[in-house]
Write a protein that holds these residues in place. Sequence first.
Motif, PDB file in Angstrom:
ATOM      1  N   UNK A   1       0.813  -1.216   0.000  1.00  0.00           N
ATOM      2  CA  UNK A   1       0.000   0.000   0.000  1.00  0.00           C
ATOM      3  C   UNK A   1       0.850   1.271   0.000  1.00  0.00           C
ATOM      4  N   UNK A   2       2.170   1.129   0.106  1.00  0.00           N
ATOM      5  CA  UNK A   2       3.040   2.302   0.096  1.00  0.00           C
ATOM      6  C   UNK A   2       3.168   2.850  -1.317  1.00  0.00           C
ATOM      7  N   UNK A   3       3.091   4.155  -1.499  1.00  0.00           N
ATOM      8  CA  UNK A   3       3.219   4.734  -2.837  1.00  0.00           C
ATOM      9  C   UNK A   3       4.661   4.699  -3.319  1.00  0.00           C
ATOM     10  N   UNK A   4       4.853   4.858  -4.625  1.00  0.00           N
ATOM     11  CA  UNK A   4       6.196   4.950  -5.191  1.00  0.00           C
ATOM     12  C   UNK A   4       6.699   6.370  -4.945  1.00  0.00           C
ATOM     13  N   UNK A   5       7.618   6.499  -3.998  1.00  0.00           N
ATOM     14  CA  UNK A   5       8.057   7.809  -3.552  1.00  0.00           C
ATOM     15  C   UNK A   5       9.571   7.855  -3.445  1.00  0.00           C
ATOM     16  N   UNK A   6      10.159   9.014  -3.752  1.00  0.00           N
ATOM     17  CA  UNK A   6      11.594   9.199  -3.551  1.00  0.00           C
ATOM     18  C   UNK A   6      11.923   9.255  -2.068  1.00  0.00           C
ATOM     19  N   UNK A   7      10.945   9.607  -1.242  1.00  0.00           N
ATOM     20  CA  UNK A   7      11.154   9.814   0.187  1.00  0.00           C
ATOM     21  C   UNK A   7      10.968   8.520   0.967  1.00  0.00           C
ATOM     22  N   UNK A   8      11.320   7.379   0.380  1.00  0.00           N
ATOM     23  CA  UNK A   8      11.336   6.059   1.003  1.00  0.00           C
ATOM     24  C   UNK A   8       9.944   5.518   1.317  1.00  0.00           C
ATOM     25  N   UNK A   9       9.150   6.259   2.073  1.00  0.00           N
ATOM     26  CA  UNK A   9       7.834   5.774   2.477  1.00  0.00           C
ATOM     27  C   UNK A   9       6.712   6.552   1.810  1.00  0.00           C
ATOM     28  N   UNK A  10       6.827   7.869   1.751  1.00  0.00           N
ATOM     29  CA  UNK A  10       5.792   8.676   1.089  1.00  0.00           C
ATOM     30  C   UNK A  10       4.709   9.112   2.036  1.00  0.00           C
ATOM     31  N   UNK A  11       3.745   8.241   2.311  1.00  0.00           N
ATOM     32  CA  UNK A  11       2.643   8.592   3.222  1.00  0.00           C
ATOM     33  C   UNK A  11       3.066   8.335   4.670  1.00  0.00           C
ATOM     34  N   UNK A  12       4.141   8.992   5.081  1.00  0.00           N
ATOM     35  CA  UNK A  12       4.783   8.721   6.373  1.00  0.00           C
ATOM     36  C   UNK A  12       3.824   8.899   7.556  1.00  0.00           C
ATOM     37  N   UNK A  13       3.012   9.935   7.532  1.00  0.00           N
ATOM     38  CA  UNK A  13       2.132  10.228   8.671  1.00  0.00           C
ATOM     39  C   UNK A  13       1.074   9.145   8.877  1.00  0.00           C
ATOM     40  N   UNK A  14       0.697   8.456   7.809  1.00  0.00           N
ATOM     41  CA  UNK A  14      -0.426   7.538   7.898  1.00  0.00           C
ATOM     42  C   UNK A  14      -0.078   6.065   7.897  1.00  0.00           C
ATOM     43  N   UNK A  15       1.219   5.734   7.951  1.00  0.00           N
ATOM     44  CA  UNK A  15       1.599   4.329   7.806  1.00  0.00           C
ATOM     45  C   UNK A  15       1.777   3.631   9.146  1.00  0.00           C
ATOM     46  N   UNK A  16       1.770   2.298   9.084  1.00  0.00           N
ATOM     47  CA  UNK A  16       2.276   1.463  10.167  1.00  0.00           C
ATOM     48  C   UNK A  16       3.571   0.852   9.652  1.00  0.00           C
ATOM     49  N   UNK A  17       4.644   0.965  10.426  1.00  0.00           N
ATOM     50  CA  UNK A  17       5.948   0.534   9.928  1.00  0.00           C
ATOM     51  C   UNK A  17       6.837   0.108  11.090  1.00  0.00           C
ATOM     52  N   UNK A  18       7.431  -1.080  10.962  1.00  0.00           N
ATOM     53  CA  UNK A  18       8.432  -1.553  11.920  1.00  0.00           C
ATOM     54  C   UNK A  18       9.089  -2.797  11.340  1.00  0.00           C
ATOM     55  N   UNK A  19      10.351  -2.988  11.661  1.00  0.00           N
ATOM     56  CA  UNK A  19      11.036  -4.251  11.371  1.00  0.00           C
ATOM     57  C   UNK A  19      11.464  -4.838  12.710  1.00  0.00           C
ATOM     58  N   UNK A  20      11.189  -6.135  12.893  1.00  0.00           N
ATOM     59  CA  UNK A  20      11.540  -6.750  14.169  1.00  0.00           C
ATOM     60  C   UNK A  20      11.535  -8.266  14.049  1.00  0.00           C
ATOM     61  N   UNK A  21      12.096  -8.924  15.058  1.00  0.00           N
ATOM     62  CA  UNK A  21      12.153 -10.383  15.101  1.00  0.00           C
ATOM     63  C   UNK A  21      10.764 -10.933  15.409  1.00  0.00           C
ATOM     64  N   UNK A  22      10.433 -12.050  14.770  1.00  0.00           N
ATOM     65  CA  UNK A  22       9.099 -12.626  14.952  1.00  0.00           C
ATOM     66  C   UNK A  22       9.077 -14.105  14.613  1.00  0.00           C
ATOM     67  N   UNK A  23       7.984 -14.743  14.991  1.00  0.00           N
ATOM     68  CA  UNK A  23       7.594 -16.060  14.481  1.00  0.00           C
ATOM     69  C   UNK A  23       6.227 -15.876  13.860  1.00  0.00           C
ATOM     70  N   UNK A  24       6.105 -16.172  12.555  1.00  0.00           N
ATOM     71  CA  UNK A  24       4.859 -15.916  11.824  1.00  0.00           C
ATOM     72  C   UNK A  24       4.367 -17.190  11.130  1.00  0.00           C
ATOM     73  N   UNK A  25       3.048 -17.382  11.197  1.00  0.00           N
ATOM     74  CA  UNK A  25       2.390 -18.486  10.486  1.00  0.00           C
ATOM     75  C   UNK A  25       1.463 -17.897   9.438  1.00  0.00           C
ATOM     76  N   UNK A  26       1.563 -18.399   8.204  1.00  0.00           N
ATOM     77  CA  UNK A  26       0.736 -17.913   7.091  1.00  0.00           C
ATOM     78  C   UNK A  26      -0.012 -19.072   6.458  1.00  0.00           C
TER      79      UNK A  26
END
Length: 286
Positions: free
Chosen positions: A51-76
Amino acid sequence: MNGVFELDFLVTSGGDERISNSYTPRVRHAYLTYKNWLVGQTGTTFMDVGSLPESLDFIGTTDGITFARQVMVRYTNGGFQIALENPESTITPFGGGSRITSDDSSVPDLVAAYTTKQDWGYVKVAGLVRQLSYDNAAGIDADETSFGVSLTGKYNLSNGDDIRFTFNSGKGLGRYSALNAANGAVLTESGDLEAIDSTGYGIAYRHKWSDKARSSIMFSAFEADNDATLTGMAVTESTYSTRVNYLYSPTKALTVGAEYAFAHREVEAGLEGDMNRFQVSAKYAF
């Protein structure tokens, strides 16, 4: 079984610009997948990269996003995902002051999400439940349960254009929303934690001028419901930003572009500030 390891050199310590410019690489993704399982570090299940737009500023819609990188265990399984992810609390001291980053929670963050894909695009709904915790040598030992929801997606138009949107709201989202524009909780005078409510949203429209050229225009906003008697008057009350760009790809691997951004921030005291930025970039994908 598959493995992914990815790094970059963005905003990292370990070097300077005086002589060698020898910055330390930053780990972005490092995980293993086996059948329906993922173990390691990657983007939180609560976010949606598509859902992130194509932006030079890495994220673009910075104010409205949810963003984090972290360790996890995920089931899909198909469109359904559930994950236990690394907990971390960000806390505002009583009366305001420097952010407290607490690593005291013993309960992992729980995230569940479901994505439905159709011919016109997709929609993702995600929910988050977590424990905010703070324990220090001064005798404070406090916990607070927080939760949030996220709705994101992309709508494809018949002419090749698309609309991308994000929305998130919750109690104590903190670092998950708008790059931690507001903390997850604030300390009360008695040493308890009170979660901070927040809401963010963003929308972007991408237009294709040709097979090689396209533009995106985007807007996003964030608002925190602070109790100023606890947080003080210097914390962020609201932000919004808008961007417009033009990108051209003479070949599949090479993209050049330019982007203008305007951003606005207001704190609880009523003080406001604006930012104007013009960026140019060239990217080679390999």
